[in-house]
Structure formats: structure tokens, C-alpha cells
Scaffold this active site. Sequence first.
Site, PDB file in Angstrom:
ATOM      1  N   SER A  20      65.229  25.069  40.502  1.00 34.55           N
ATOM      2  CA  SER A  20      65.166  26.123  41.650  1.00 34.55           C
ATOM      3  C   SER A  20      65.495  25.380  42.777  1.00 34.55           C
ATOM      4  O   SER A  20      64.874  24.537  43.035  1.00 34.55           O
ATOM      5  CB  SER A  20      64.092  27.180  41.445  1.00 34.55           C
ATOM      6  OG  SER A  20      64.212  27.704  42.632  1.00 34.55           O
ATOM      7  N   ASP A  63      68.226  40.018  47.713  1.00 36.48           N
ATOM      8  CA  ASP A  63      69.418  39.528  47.473  1.00 36.48           C
ATOM      9  C   ASP A  63      70.529  40.326  47.949  1.00 36.48           C
ATOM     10  O   ASP A  63      71.632  39.580  48.393  1.00 36.48           O
ATOM     11  CB  ASP A  63      69.468  39.862  45.878  1.00 36.48           C
ATOM     12  CG  ASP A  63      68.612  38.788  44.872  1.00 36.48           C
ATOM     13  OD1 ASP A  63      68.517  37.733  45.559  1.00 36.48           O
ATOM     14  OD2 ASP A  63      68.221  38.907  43.971  1.00 36.48           O
ATOM     15  N   LYS A 115      62.187  39.623  36.975  1.00 39.04           N
ATOM     16  CA  LYS A 115      62.485  40.585  37.911  1.00 39.04           C
ATOM     17  C   LYS A 115      62.116  42.004  37.838  1.00 39.04           C
ATOM     18  O   LYS A 115      61.483  42.628  38.767  1.00 39.04           O
ATOM     19  CB  LYS A 115      63.751  40.567  38.632  1.00 39.04           C
ATOM     20  CG  LYS A 115      64.124  39.230  39.418  1.00 39.04           C
ATOM     21  CD  LYS A 115      65.688  39.071  39.942  1.00 39.04           C
ATOM     22  CE  LYS A 115      65.937  37.862  40.683  1.00 39.04           C
ATOM     23  NZ  LYS A 115      67.250  38.029  41.355  1.00 39.04           N
ATOM     24  N   ASN A 151      62.779  40.485  43.867  1.00 40.26           N
ATOM     25  CA  ASN A 151      62.914  38.979  44.128  1.00 40.26           C
ATOM     26  C   ASN A 151      62.100  38.298  44.862  1.00 40.26           C
ATOM     27  O   ASN A 151      62.231  37.056  45.374  1.00 40.26           O
ATOM     28  CB  ASN A 151      64.506  38.481  44.283  1.00 40.26           C
ATOM     29  CG  ASN A 151      64.603  38.680  45.827  1.00 40.26           C
ATOM     30  OD1 ASN A 151      64.173  39.712  46.526  1.00 40.26           O
ATOM     31  ND2 ASN A 151      65.521  37.834  46.258  1.00 40.26           N
TER      32      ASN A 151
END
Length: 278
Positions: free
Chosen positions: A21, A108, A72, A93
Site C-alpha cells: 500500500s 474515493d 470495504k 475507505n
Amino acid sequence: MKRPSGATQVAAVIGHPVRHSLSPVLHNAAFEACDLDWVYVALDVEPGAAPAALTGVRALGIRGLNVTMPHKTDVAHAVDRLTPEAQALDAVNCVTNHDGDLIGHNTDGPGFVDSLRAEGIDVHAMACVVLGAGGAARAVVRSLADAGAREVVVVNRTAGKAAVAAALADGVGRVGSTADLAGADLIVNATSVGMGDPATSAALPLEPHVLRAGQVVADLVYHPLETGLLVAARQAGATPVGGLGMLVHQAGRAFSLWTGVAAPIDTMMDAALAHLAR
Ligand code: ATR
């Protein structure tokens, strides 16, 4: 970076896998730039274990959480409250922790619109086509409608999923086909086509002859940074927008929600680019 002490606040991302990540890179650079005594770590959480992880967040007083694949939706069902955005998408998220009361957000889609705005692009009244209907596509569809797009047409390999995504664009969404591409002001690739090693993933999500000057072509893919679609857009005289901006801006929104401080977007972008260049 400041050495963590007893007073250091903790933020984290949960996912599986999560080792690669970029979020720790973005957020630790931002904490340092803003002189905040916070640290951000990546925590690998097995599929199905997200509710237990949230119990841990409450117990440990983790101040901010990001959530990535495959958690999620599970997190959306396990937090105490959801923002309207997260509720509509059934996906979270970003989590804020208010003395153990966890609120699920979804940054997002707003992050995507922010990334366009940072390039001087206003989606108001634009005719938009979104390719794909997965989690990222749904977030983008909703936020384009929220930001005043004239229409949001969803084109996807699997028609049933396209209908679900189009329904998120309140009143301006519909399912379309590749015939809609030539007339679009904004085309967004939210499929995974073009992702990966550029040598082996030169595939395009559309026929490049539909692209023209005056269009904006955004790719959510950021590995590689310069996708085949962006190259084709530039060659056609269209305006290309890469996917790293959405990643940075969704992180910027999370940073501000947790800390109350405006996100140092340029620092975060520079940190991401430096990391990817390694
Ligand atoms: P994310 O959460 O990142 O959005 P996802 O939910 O797996 O990822 O969605 C991936 C999207 O890319 C889907 O819309 C998928 O199409 P389907 O709904 O038909 O599966 C699309 N996609 C992936 N590979 C594709 C390909 N080779 N051609 C066209 N669409 C593709």
C-alpha cells in the site's frame, strides 16, 4: 520523521494484502510536513476479520483508519454510523474515531473529483462516460453526479453491474455502450485494463480512434503512471489525467478528517512519485 513517543497518535490501513500500500508513504509524509505527532502503519487483516479489527480500533484508540480490499463492505456494516456517500456505495475507505464511536466515510469519489479540479477541470455540465462498474467506478459515478455532471453513462462488460452503478448517479445516470464514447466530454477508465507491467499490459479499455481534442480522458490506473490509454489520449489531442491524483486526493480528504488540518497535497504527491520511482 519524529520518533514515536507515548503521546504519538496512530492511524492505519487495513487490507489483505496490504504490504505494498502507498498509504503509509502518503500519510507519514503529510504528518511530517505538518509537524503532527502521528504515525501511520499498514495492518494485514484476514478476509472476514474486519469487525474484529474495528473492535481493536475502538479499544486501542486508533485515531484514523483507511480500509482497502477486501474489507470495504464489511466495514460499512460494522461501523456505528455512515456518511450518505458511504451508505449509498455500501463501502467505506476511511473511518473516523470519535471516542469509540466509529463513522464510516468514502473519500474515493470526492478524491477523484478533487484530482480533476487540481488540473483545472470542472465536471459541471459535462457528459461523462465511466468504463467499468466495480467499487472504484461506483464511487466515481456517484461523485460525478454530485458534482453536477450533465449525464453519467456507465459502460461495462457485465451489463447487470452497469445498471447498479448507473443508478448511483441520481437522475443523470444510464447504461450505455462504446457508441457513447465519441460524444463524451469526460471518459474515465475505472476498469483494471492497462494495469501492471507496461511491457505486458499495453491493452486499452477502448478503441483509440474515438478519442478527440477537447475530451478529458482520466485513467484510475496508476501502475504504470503513463498508461496506454493516457498515451492514446495525448496523441488524439485530448487532455490526459493519471490515476495517482485520485489516490493522493482521497488520502488528503482522510488526513483532514482525522487531523482537522488541510492536507499538504503537493508533499503527498511528491512522496508517492519518489516511492514509485524507486
Ligand atoms: P475495483 O474495486 O478496483 O473497482 P473491481 O470491483 O474488481 O475493482 O472492478 C473491476 C472492473 O474492471 C469491473 O467493472 C470489470 O468488469 P466486469 O464487471 O465485467 O467484471 C472491469 N474489467 C476487468 N477486466 C476487464 C477486461 N479485461 N475488460 C473489460 N472490463 C474489465
